[in-house]
Design a protein around this motif. Structure first.
Motif, PDB file in Angstrom:
ATOM      1  N   THR A 170       0.832  -1.211   0.000  1.00  0.00           N
ATOM      2  CA  THR A 170       0.000   0.000   0.000  1.00  0.00           C
ATOM      3  C   THR A 170       0.862   1.255   0.000  1.00  0.00           C
ATOM      4  OG1 THR A 170      -1.735  -1.182   1.195  1.00  0.00           O
ATOM      5  CG2 THR A 170      -1.811   1.229   1.231  1.00  0.00           C
ATOM      6  N   VAL A 171       1.909   1.235   0.847  1.00  0.00           N
ATOM      7  CA  VAL A 171       2.807   2.399   0.883  1.00  0.00           C
ATOM      8  C   VAL A 171       3.463   2.612  -0.477  1.00  0.00           C
ATOM      9  CG1 VAL A 171       4.933   3.290   1.892  1.00  0.00           C
ATOM     10  CG2 VAL A 171       3.227   2.214   3.354  1.00  0.00           C
ATOM     11  N   LEU A 172       3.924   1.521  -1.070  1.00  0.00           N
ATOM     12  CA  LEU A 172       4.562   1.640  -2.380  1.00  0.00           C
ATOM     13  C   LEU A 172       3.584   2.122  -3.434  1.00  0.00           C
ATOM     14  CD1 LEU A 172       6.811  -1.560  -2.475  1.00  0.00           C
ATOM     15  CD2 LEU A 172       7.557   0.809  -2.274  1.00  0.00           C
ATOM     16  N   ALA A 173       2.362   1.566  -3.422  1.00  0.00           N
ATOM     17  CA  ALA A 173       1.382   1.957  -4.430  1.00  0.00           C
ATOM     18  C   ALA A 173       1.000   3.427  -4.289  1.00  0.00           C
ATOM     19  CB  ALA A 173       0.142   1.073  -4.324  1.00  0.00           C
ATOM     20  N   THR A 174       0.815   3.882  -3.044  1.00  0.00           N
ATOM     21  CA  THR A 174       0.450   5.287  -2.823  1.00  0.00           C
ATOM     22  C   THR A 174       1.547   6.222  -3.298  1.00  0.00           C
ATOM     23  OG1 THR A 174      -0.838   4.620  -0.884  1.00  0.00           O
ATOM     24  CG2 THR A 174      -0.266   6.941  -1.072  1.00  0.00           C
ATOM     25  N   GLN A 175       2.772   5.879  -2.956  1.00  0.00           N
ATOM     26  CA  GLN A 175       3.881   6.723  -3.380  1.00  0.00           C
ATOM     27  C   GLN A 175       4.059   6.701  -4.891  1.00  0.00           C
ATOM     28  OE1 GLN A 175       5.944   8.706  -1.484  1.00  0.00           O
ATOM     29  NE2 GLN A 175       4.584   8.299   0.240  1.00  0.00           N
ATOM     30  N   LEU A 176       3.847   5.521  -5.506  1.00  0.00           N
ATOM     31  CA  LEU A 176       3.988   5.429  -6.959  1.00  0.00           C
ATOM     32  C   LEU A 176       2.920   6.253  -7.665  1.00  0.00           C
ATOM     33  CD1 LEU A 176       4.898   1.662  -7.435  1.00  0.00           C
ATOM     34  CD2 LEU A 176       6.348   3.636  -7.911  1.00  0.00           C
ATOM     35  N   LEU A 177       1.709   6.284  -7.112  1.00  0.00           N
ATOM     36  CA  LEU A 177       0.666   7.113  -7.708  1.00  0.00           C
ATOM     37  C   LEU A 177       1.046   8.587  -7.659  1.00  0.00           C
ATOM     38  CD1 LEU A 177      -2.614   5.401  -6.406  1.00  0.00           C
ATOM     39  CD2 LEU A 177      -1.747   5.449  -8.754  1.00  0.00           C
ATOM     40  N   ARG A 178       1.625   9.011  -6.542  1.00  0.00           N
ATOM     41  CA  ARG A 178       2.050  10.413  -6.441  1.00  0.00           C
ATOM     42  C   ARG A 178       3.147  10.726  -7.447  1.00  0.00           C
ATOM     43  NH1 ARG A 178       2.336  11.298   0.166  1.00  0.00           N
ATOM     44  NH2 ARG A 178       0.105  10.939   0.561  1.00  0.00           N
ATOM     45  N   VAL A 179       4.065   9.771  -7.612  1.00  0.00           N
ATOM     46  CA  VAL A 179       5.131   9.989  -8.596  1.00  0.00           C
ATOM     47  C   VAL A 179       4.559  10.058 -10.002  1.00  0.00           C
ATOM     48  CG1 VAL A 179       7.187   8.963  -9.625  1.00  0.00           C
ATOM     49  CG2 VAL A 179       6.917   8.974  -7.157  1.00  0.00           C
ATOM     50  N   SER A 180       3.599   9.177 -10.300  1.00  0.00           N
ATOM     51  CA  SER A 180       3.001   9.179 -11.634  1.00  0.00           C
ATOM     52  C   SER A 180       2.249  10.476 -11.908  1.00  0.00           C
ATOM     53  CB  SER A 180       2.056   7.982 -11.778  1.00  0.00           C
ATOM     54  OG  SER A 180       0.973   8.092 -10.865  1.00  0.00           O
ATOM     55  N   GLU A 181       1.667  11.084 -10.885  1.00  0.00           N
ATOM     56  CA  GLU A 181       1.003  12.371 -11.060  1.00  0.00           C
ATOM     57  C   GLU A 181       1.996  13.488 -11.360  1.00  0.00           C
ATOM     58  OE1 GLU A 181      -1.171  12.952  -7.503  1.00  0.00           O
ATOM     59  OE2 GLU A 181      -2.697  11.420  -7.942  1.00  0.00           O
ATOM     60  N   ASP A 182       3.222  13.359 -10.821  1.00  0.00           N
ATOM     61  CA  ASP A 182       4.226  14.403 -11.032  1.00  0.00           C
ATOM     62  C   ASP A 182       5.018  14.220 -12.324  1.00  0.00           C
ATOM     63  OD1 ASP A 182       3.419  15.397  -8.621  1.00  0.00           O
ATOM     64  OD2 ASP A 182       5.071  14.507  -7.479  1.00  0.00           O
ATOM     65  N   LEU A 183       4.951  13.016 -12.920  1.00  0.00           N
ATOM     66  CA  LEU A 183       5.778  12.738 -14.084  1.00  0.00           C
ATOM     67  C   LEU A 183       5.500  13.643 -15.281  1.00  0.00           C
ATOM     68  CD1 LEU A 183       6.194   8.855 -14.154  1.00  0.00           C
ATOM     69  CD2 LEU A 183       7.917  10.583 -13.676  1.00  0.00           C
ATOM     70  N   PRO A 184       4.229  14.017 -15.568  1.00  0.00           N
ATOM     71  CA  PRO A 184       4.011  14.865 -16.763  1.00  0.00           C
ATOM     72  C   PRO A 184       4.817  16.158 -16.758  1.00  0.00           C
ATOM     73  CG  PRO A 184       1.945  13.944 -16.027  1.00  0.00           C
ATOM     74  CD  PRO A 184       2.942  13.576 -14.998  1.00  0.00           C
ATOM     75  N   GLN A 185       5.021  16.743 -15.578  1.00  0.00           N
ATOM     76  CA  GLN A 185       5.763  18.004 -15.559  1.00  0.00           C
ATOM     77  C   GLN A 185       7.257  17.793 -15.785  1.00  0.00           C
ATOM     78  OE1 GLN A 185       5.883  19.827 -11.625  1.00  0.00           O
ATOM     79  NE2 GLN A 185       5.364  17.864 -10.671  1.00  0.00           N
ATOM     80  N   TYR A 186       7.708  16.510 -15.660  1.00  0.00           N
ATOM     81  CA  TYR A 186       9.110  16.207 -15.921  1.00  0.00           C
ATOM     82  C   TYR A 186       9.326  15.634 -17.313  1.00  0.00           C
ATOM     83  CZ  TYR A 186       9.044  16.386 -10.789  1.00  0.00           C
ATOM     84  OH  TYR A 186       8.861  16.769  -9.492  1.00  0.00           O
TER      85      TYR A 186
END
Length: 605
Positions: free
Chosen positions: A80-96
């Protein structure tokens, strides 16, 4: 433990055929054996928790359910911790995305530039494809991908996921039955081993369970510490989502070797995406590489070796062996499987060679190590072992426990003609160098080289070194009465060496000890100096030399009647006459150099 010669005798054609058949069975039967082995290892891992819950009154089935529930909570929580953090990273990826594309173009240019230079240098080489072919291939691949029906993609995805899920379910079912039938399986194994082997089988099962549990606990602690260190370091460096990268590093490290590479690549890739330059990515990669090298090459071999009873090299070799046989699953189970094999080797004579080769501490005494290294002339290794020993105790004890027993082994093989001339040369030279290094006579190296070990025995060589510095009597004769201890020997290699080593051990303990060889020439005898001697030590005779030895002892009695006379009999030699034939001629029969130190302690003289 058996000697190397007995182990070598066991290797036969039947043994080679048996080992080959076992390896073939492990390789071709891996589809069946992998789930069973994984379930068995997990059952050993859960056994301590089941025992703890059993002490609280829970029966086997409720305890198993509670244990599986706790394990499931841990796995689900981490996921769950990994999935939550990965979702946050995926949300930030477009700006990178723009930064990622720029970095990819830079890497592609850097990689293609050398090949373009080579192509320009060799102009006769035609291009592999016409200009624009790459774009056409990419477009065609996109069209083909678009043309694939969604049902086919869904079926491919299902087929890829179904295999691991099925194997996981099979392992879980096997684990449940093994845990429920734990006592029954243990009884069956004991019954299979036979009534006479109940104690040994029970110890083997307990040792295997304890070793596997210690390994997984140690692995959890090491990986958790590694993840925390990575997370804190990345947070200090300003990299976002440091919790994700720390957790991911800890989880992926449970996959030996490959997991760490994947974690490092992900961290470096993300750092390159969020930073306009390359400094952050290279810093993160350097940090991860240094920590991984430190943990993998220093921490893990020692921690896993001490916790499992395996040598650090065995941990590496087991990963290579099981990874080759069973792939990633074998890599994951390599250390627990090898622990079970080493435990079996400790309790099953036919598998004893596994415990010797893979175990953490080989069953080799200090005397055996000394003798083995002395045959090879490895003085440096002997001194590296000796100096920590001497920091804890005395030279006398080192001689009693290491040097003299090692020389006894040498004497037995010399009498059996198992040592050639070159090995005898190495042995003599090494013993002389070790004795000089541990109790130096103070002679410079140039003077040492004047005495040839090829022409003189070791004891005579060592005595001559001290006489070269201190004179014929190895010191002044203007000393108080009854202050000198004489270590007397006949002109034999064995007795001269024992007397010289004893003199050095006594001198280390601040006694005025000197070694002499009898008979002493008449012109060197001085009856007026007889009162200077308080104690005489002479090595214990062999059966063959007893008559001559008695004559020498009687002469010493006549010339030095006031001195105490003792003989030293090492316990590891067997070519000795009975003590009853020696005792009447001396005041004391001693069994070690340490007893000699006690014999001349203050108040004795």
């Amino acid at each position: 433990m058996s000697s190397p010669s007995s182990l070598a005798a066991r290797v036969s054609a039947n043994s080679v055929v048996t080992i080959s058949c076992v390896l073939a069975l492990l390789y071709f039967g891996r589809d069946v054996l992998q789930p069973v082995a994984l379930a068995a290892i997990l059952s050993l891992l859960l056994a301590p928790m089941l025992q703890v819950l059993g002490r609280f009154g829970l029966r086997r089935l409720p305890a198993m359910l509670v244990t599986l529930a706790l394990a499931g909570v841990c796995v689900v929580g981490t996921a769950t911790v990994l999935a939550t953090q990965l979702l946050r990273v995926s949300e930030d990826l477009p700006q990178y995305r723009a930064a990622i594309q720029i970095k990819i173009d830079q890497v592609r240019t850097a990689v293609e530039r050398p090949f373009a230079h080579m192509q320009d240098s060799f102009g006769h080489i035609s291009p592999l494809a016409p200009q624009g072919a790459e774009g056409q291939d990419v477009a065609a691949a996109g069209q083909n991908l678009a043309a694939v029906p969604r049902t086919d993609l869904l079926s491919d995805l299902t087929s890829k996921v179904w295999g691991p899920l099925g194997e996981t379910g099979l392992v879980l079912v096997l684990l449940i039955f093994m845990v429920l039938e734990h006592e029954s399986l243990q009884d069956r194994l004991i019954r299979l081993a036979g009534q006479r082997e109940i104690g040994r089988t029970a110890r083997a099962l307990a040792d295997a369970a304890q070793g596997v549990a210690r390994f997984f606990f140690s692995q959890f602690v090491v990986n958790a510490a590694f993840g925390i260190a990575i997370g804190l370091s990345l947070w200090a460096m300003g990299l976002s989502h440091a919790v994700l990268w720390g957790t991911l590093s800890a989880v992926l490290r449970f996959v030996p070797y490959l997991g760490a590479l994947v974690a490092g690549a992900l961290i470096a890739g993300f750092a390159a995406a969020v930073d306009p330059g390359w400094q952050l990515a290279l810093s993160c990669l350097l940090l991860f590489g240094v920590l991984e090298l430190l943990v993998a090459n220093v921490v893990e071999p020692n921690v896993y070796g001490h916790s499992t009873g395996l040598s650090p090299l065995a941990v590496m070799v087991s990963a290579l062996f099981w990874g080759t046989l069973w792939g990633p699953i074998g890599l994951l189970m390599s250390t627990p499987l090898t622990v079970c094999l080493v435990v079996a080797g400790r309790h099953v004579p036919a598998l004893e060679w596994l415990a010797i080769l893979l175990g953490q501490a080989p069953d080799v005494t200090g005397a055996q190590r000394f003798y083995q290294r002395a045959l090879n002339g490895d003085t440096g290794a002997i001194l590296r072992d000796a100096r920590p020993f001497l920091r804890r105790t005395s030279l006398a004890r080192y001689c009693d426990q290491v040097l003299l027993p090692g020389l006894a082994l040498a004497g037995a093989e010399i009498r059996a003609e198992l040592i050639d001339a070159s090995q005898r040369e190495h042995l003599r030279r090494t013993v002389a160098e070790v004795a000089e290094a541990l109790a130096p006579s103070g002679v410079t190296r140039a003077k040492r080289c004047q005495v040839s070990l090829l022409d003189a025995n070791v004891g005579a060589h060592l005595r001559h070194l001290r006489e070269a510095r201190l004179g014929r009597w190895q010191g002044s004769l203007d000393v108080p009465q009854r202050s000198i201890i004489l270590c007397v020997s006949r002109a034999t290699e064995r007795e001269e060496l024992v007397s010289e080593l004893l003199a050095r051990a006594l001198r280390e303990a601040s006694h005025d000890a000197r070694s002499v060889v009898v008979p002493i020439p008449p012109e060197e005898q001085d009856p007026d100096k007889a009162d200077l001697v308080s104690t005489l030590f002479i090595p214990y005779p062999t059966r063959e030399s007893l008559p001559e030895w008695i004559v020498v002892v009687d002469e010493l009695r006549a010339n030095l009647p006031q001195a105490l006379l003792a003989t030293i009999r090492p316990t590891l030699e067997d070519d000795f006459p009975a003590q009853a034939s020696v005792q009447p001629h001396v005041d004391m029969v001693l069994r070690s150099f340490e007893e000699a130190l006690a014999f001349v302690a203050p108040g004795r003289s």
